[in-house]
Design a protein around this motif. Sequence first.
Motif, short mmCIF file in Angstrom:
data_model
loop_
_atom_site.label_atom_id
_atom_site.label_comp_id
_atom_site.label_asym_id
_atom_site.label_seq_id
_atom_site.Cartn_x
_atom_site.Cartn_y
_atom_site.Cartn_z
N LEU A 1 0.82 -1.22 0.00
CA LEU A 1 0.00 0.00 0.00
C LEU A 1 0.85 1.26 0.00
N PHE A 2 2.03 1.15 0.56
CA PHE A 2 2.85 2.35 0.77
C PHE A 2 3.74 2.62 -0.44
N SER A 3 3.43 3.70 -1.14
CA SER A 3 4.18 4.02 -2.36
C SER A 3 5.65 4.19 -2.04
N PHE A 4 5.94 4.78 -0.88
CA PHE A 4 7.34 5.04 -0.56
C PHE A 4 8.10 3.76 -0.19
N LEU A 5 7.41 2.66 0.01
CA LEU A 5 8.10 1.39 0.22
C LEU A 5 8.29 0.67 -1.11
N SER B 1 7.69 8.06 10.10
CA SER B 1 6.87 9.24 10.34
C SER B 1 5.38 8.90 10.24
N HIS B 2 5.00 7.96 9.38
CA HIS B 2 3.60 7.53 9.36
C HIS B 2 3.23 6.86 10.69
N ALA B 3 4.15 6.02 11.17
CA ALA B 3 3.90 5.34 12.44
C ALA B 3 3.70 6.35 13.55
N SER C 1 -9.42 10.77 2.18
CA SER C 1 -9.24 10.51 0.75
C SER C 1 -7.90 9.81 0.47
N VAL C 2 -6.86 10.13 1.24
CA VAL C 2 -5.56 9.45 1.04
C VAL C 2 -5.70 7.95 1.34
N HIS C 3 -6.33 7.63 2.46
CA HIS C 3 -6.45 6.21 2.80
C HIS C 3 -7.38 5.47 1.84
N GLY D 1 -6.09 2.41 -0.96
CA GLY D 1 -6.70 1.09 -0.82
C GLY D 1 -6.68 0.51 0.59
N VAL D 2 -6.64 1.37 1.59
CA VAL D 2 -6.70 0.89 2.98
C VAL D 2 -8.13 0.45 3.28
N VAL D 3 -8.29 -0.77 3.83
CA VAL D 3 -9.63 -1.30 4.12
C VAL D 3 -9.75 -1.62 5.63
N GLU E 1 -9.84 -4.24 7.41
CA GLU E 1 -8.90 -5.22 7.97
C GLU E 1 -7.56 -4.57 8.32
N HIS E 2 -7.15 -3.61 7.51
CA HIS E 2 -5.87 -2.93 7.80
C HIS E 2 -5.96 -2.16 9.11
N PHE E 3 -7.10 -1.52 9.32
CA PHE E 3 -7.28 -0.77 10.57
C PHE E 3 -7.30 -1.74 11.76
N ALA F 1 -9.75 5.43 22.03
CA ALA F 1 -9.26 6.60 21.29
C ALA F 1 -9.00 6.24 19.83
N PHE F 2 -8.38 5.09 19.60
CA PHE F 2 -8.09 4.65 18.23
C PHE F 2 -9.39 4.43 17.45
N ASP F 3 -10.35 3.74 18.08
CA ASP F 3 -11.62 3.46 17.39
C ASP F 3 -12.33 4.75 16.96
C1 HEM Z 1 -0.95 8.26 4.70
C2 HEM Z 1 -2.29 8.86 9.33
C3 HEM Z 1 -3.90 4.27 9.41
C4 HEM Z 1 -1.73 3.48 5.20
C5 HEM Z 1 -1.19 8.83 5.94
C6 HEM Z 1 -0.91 10.20 6.29
C7 HEM Z 1 -1.28 10.37 7.59
C8 HEM Z 1 -1.78 9.11 8.07
C9 HEM Z 1 -1.19 11.64 8.44
C10 HEM Z 1 -0.33 11.25 5.36
C11 HEM Z 1 -1.49 11.86 4.62
C12 HEM Z 1 -1.11 13.01 3.77
O1 HEM Z 1 -0.46 12.78 2.73
O2 HEM Z 1 -1.45 14.12 4.17
C13 HEM Z 1 -2.93 7.69 9.71
C14 HEM Z 1 -3.67 7.51 10.95
C15 HEM Z 1 -4.13 6.23 10.96
C16 HEM Z 1 -3.66 5.59 9.74
C17 HEM Z 1 -3.86 8.59 12.00
C18 HEM Z 1 -4.94 5.47 11.97
C19 HEM Z 1 -5.51 5.99 13.02
C20 HEM Z 1 -3.39 3.64 8.31
C21 HEM Z 1 -3.49 2.22 8.05
C22 HEM Z 1 -2.85 2.00 6.88
C23 HEM Z 1 -2.37 3.28 6.38
C24 HEM Z 1 -4.23 1.22 8.92
C25 HEM Z 1 -2.61 0.68 6.18
C26 HEM Z 1 -2.10 -0.36 6.79
C27 HEM Z 1 -1.42 4.71 4.67
C28 HEM Z 1 -0.90 4.90 3.32
C29 HEM Z 1 -0.68 6.28 3.16
C30 HEM Z 1 -1.06 6.91 4.42
C31 HEM Z 1 -0.66 3.80 2.31
C32 HEM Z 1 -0.13 6.97 1.93
C33 HEM Z 1 1.34 6.77 1.97
C34 HEM Z 1 2.04 7.19 0.70
O3 HEM Z 1 2.17 8.39 0.51
O4 HEM Z 1 2.45 6.29 -0.03
N1 HEM Z 1 -1.71 8.19 7.04
N2 HEM Z 1 -2.94 6.51 9.01
N3 HEM Z 1 -2.70 4.24 7.30
N4 HEM Z 1 -1.50 5.93 5.30
FE1 HEM Z 1 -2.19 6.22 7.17
#
Ligand code: HEM
Length: 161
Positions: A50-54, A69-71, A103-105, A109-111, A113-115, A145-147
């Motif tokens: 799912l992660f373009s940067f990976l 940073s995403h983590a 819209s990013v998620h 394609g985040v679904v 199950e991923h959450f 809080a997460f939910d």
């Molecule tokens: C992007 C937060 C859960 C996958 C992002 C971004 C943020 C974020 C801040 C950057 C958005 C932007 O470009 O402005 C969160 C939070 C989550 C969450 C707060 C849960 C509470 C998840 C989960 C997945 C996921 C469960 C998948 C396992 C992604 C992907 C991107 C993204 C694929 C785009 C990355 C890219 O640029 O390639 N998320 N995320 N996220 N997130 Fe999450």
Amino acid sequence: CGNIEGASLFTEEEEALVVKSWSLMKKNAGEWGLKFFLKIFEIAPSAQKLFSFLRDSNVPLEQNPKLKSHAKSVFVMTCEAAVQLRKAGRVVIRDSSLKKLGSVHFKYGVVDEHFEVTKYALLETIKEAAGEMWSTEMKKAWSVAFDHLVAAIKTEMKPSS
Ligand code: HEM
């Protein structure tokens, strides 16, 4: 205080448990963030795609700054959600940011199950970090809080217009 609705949704004690455990992890946020995402990929290897940067990178997972940073965003935003649930009785994210998050998620394609996997991995990581401080109350506070945060994101998970 005085917000009855908020108080019943999330107590001061629950907020304190989240804030306390996060402040413990903050110093090594990168490290915990990495552990967190390695757990996710262990359970759901396909989530890496799912992660373009990976996908587009030769940098090993462990060194990818964007992954860390995403983590960290997930941790920080869940912690902030806890604070807001106590204060306001709901998750408050600026409208534009919530739309973007949704819209990013959606786009990547985040679904559901991923959450779910992410929630599990998040709790496991905090458990490890909190050590003796870990409790069922702490687990519940982070879960709630997460939910709520995820529910807010999901309301905006649709194509951006
Ligand atoms: C992007 C937060 C859960 C996958 C992002 C971004 C943020 C974020 C801040 C950057 C958005 C932007 O470009 O402005 C969160 C939070 C989550 C969450 C707060 C849960 C509470 C998840 C989960 C997945 C996921 C469960 C998948 C396992 C992604 C992907 C991107 C993204 C694929 C785009 C990355 C890219 O640029 O390639 N998320 N995320 N996220 N997130 Fe999450």
